[in-house]
Design a protein around this motif. Structure first.
Motif, mmCIF file in Angstrom:
data_model
loop_
_atom_site.group_PDB
_atom_site.id
_atom_site.type_symbol
_atom_site.label_atom_id
_atom_site.label_comp_id
_atom_site.label_asym_id
_atom_site.label_seq_id
_atom_site.Cartn_x
_atom_site.Cartn_y
_atom_site.Cartn_z
ATOM 1 N N ARG A 117 8.292 53.000 58.763
ATOM 2 C CA ARG A 117 7.874 51.848 59.552
ATOM 3 C C ARG A 117 7.327 50.773 58.636
ATOM 4 N N ARG A 118 7.375 49.536 59.131
ATOM 5 C CA ARG A 118 6.804 48.408 58.403
ATOM 6 C C ARG A 118 5.998 47.567 59.370
ATOM 7 N N ALA A 119 4.713 47.507 59.118
ATOM 8 C CA ALA A 119 3.828 46.649 59.900
ATOM 9 C C ALA A 119 3.832 45.257 59.296
ATOM 10 N N PHE B 160 6.429 55.583 54.785
ATOM 11 C CA PHE B 160 7.062 56.821 55.206
ATOM 12 C C PHE B 160 6.277 57.417 56.379
ATOM 13 N N ILE B 161 7.014 57.910 57.386
ATOM 14 C CA ILE B 161 6.374 58.587 58.513
ATOM 15 C C ILE B 161 6.690 60.079 58.452
ATOM 16 N N GLY C 17 16.891 70.783 60.728
ATOM 17 C CA GLY C 17 15.903 70.440 61.749
ATOM 18 C C GLY C 17 14.478 70.821 61.432
ATOM 19 N N VAL C 18 14.200 71.142 60.178
ATOM 20 C CA VAL C 18 12.828 71.468 59.782
ATOM 21 C C VAL C 18 12.126 70.204 59.308
ATOM 22 N N ALA C 19 10.925 69.970 59.829
ATOM 23 C CA ALA C 19 10.181 68.774 59.420
ATOM 24 C C ALA C 19 9.730 68.914 57.977
ATOM 25 N N TYR C 20 9.879 67.853 57.216
ATOM 26 C CA TYR C 20 9.449 67.807 55.827
ATOM 27 C C TYR C 20 8.043 67.244 55.692
ATOM 28 N N GLY C 21 7.304 67.236 56.781
ATOM 29 C CA GLY C 21 5.935 66.758 56.700
ATOM 30 C C GLY C 21 5.790 65.380 57.301
ATOM 31 N N TYR C 22 4.550 64.995 57.482
ATOM 32 C CA TYR C 22 4.228 63.743 58.136
ATOM 33 C C TYR C 22 3.196 62.976 57.321
ATOM 34 N N SER D 76 -1.381 59.407 58.535
ATOM 35 C CA SER D 76 -1.713 58.474 59.608
ATOM 36 C C SER D 76 -1.127 58.872 60.951
ATOM 37 N N VAL D 77 -0.112 59.738 60.940
ATOM 38 C CA VAL D 77 0.531 60.119 62.201
ATOM 39 C C VAL D 77 0.481 61.613 62.473
ATOM 40 N N LYS D 78 -0.055 62.374 61.532
ATOM 41 C CA LYS D 78 -0.070 63.820 61.652
ATOM 42 C C LYS D 78 -0.796 64.245 62.918
ATOM 43 N N GLY D 79 -0.170 65.146 63.661
ATOM 44 C CA GLY D 79 -0.752 65.624 64.907
ATOM 45 C C GLY D 79 -0.405 64.780 66.112
ATOM 46 N N ARG D 80 0.165 63.612 65.881
ATOM 47 C CA ARG D 80 0.515 62.718 66.996
ATOM 48 C C ARG D 80 2.021 62.495 67.101
ATOM 49 N N PHE D 81 2.700 62.491 65.967
ATOM 50 C CA PHE D 81 4.139 62.238 65.942
ATOM 51 C C PHE D 81 4.877 63.532 65.581
#
Length: 126
Positions: free
Chosen positions: A38-40, A47-48, A55-60, A63-68
């Motif tokens: 994302r770019r604000a 990076f998000i 299909g395995v998440a490579y981490g978050y 700033s978004v961990k636990g929410r996204f």
């Protein structure tokens, strides 16, 4: 021709949820790691998360961990970003990206991705 098309952005109140979708075409989808960035306004691209070919998440990002969370459907050539408990600071243009030669450790670096979507705007009001 490879195309990545994001959708699902919009305006939401703080605490709300959105699901972004990214439709991929013109590539062998399950050969690619898919990333979300994302770019604000006035900020560098951030990076998000990324999701492996299987299909395995490579981490978050912290700033978004636990929410996204992210998921993909290889049968439909789709990747999704599920966003919950949205905050005003999540306001940004969100991009999906595809990288063929990415492995864990490279996934946070935007320069390692081969293809990018046009982005979709997410605006979170307080």
């Amino acid at each position: 021709q490879v195309q990545l098309v994001e959708s699902g952005g919009g305006m939401v109140q703080a605490g709300g949820s959105l699901r972004l979708s990214c439709a991929a075409s013109g590539l062998t989808f399950n050969d690619y790691v898919m990333g979300w960035f994302r770019r604000a306004p006035g900020m560098e691209r951030e990076f998000i998360t990324a999701i492996s070919r299987s299909g395995v998440a490579y981490g978050y990002a912290d700033s978004v961990k636990g929410r996204f969370s992210s998921s993909r459907d290889n049968a439909k050539n789709m990747v999704y970003l599920h966003m919950n408990s949205l905050k005003p600071e999540d306001t940004a243009v969100y991009y999906c990206a595809a990288g063929e030669n990415i492995y864990y450790g490279d996934h946070r670096r935007d320069m390692t991705y081969d293809y990018w979507g046009q982005g979709t705007q997410v605006t979170v009001s307080s």
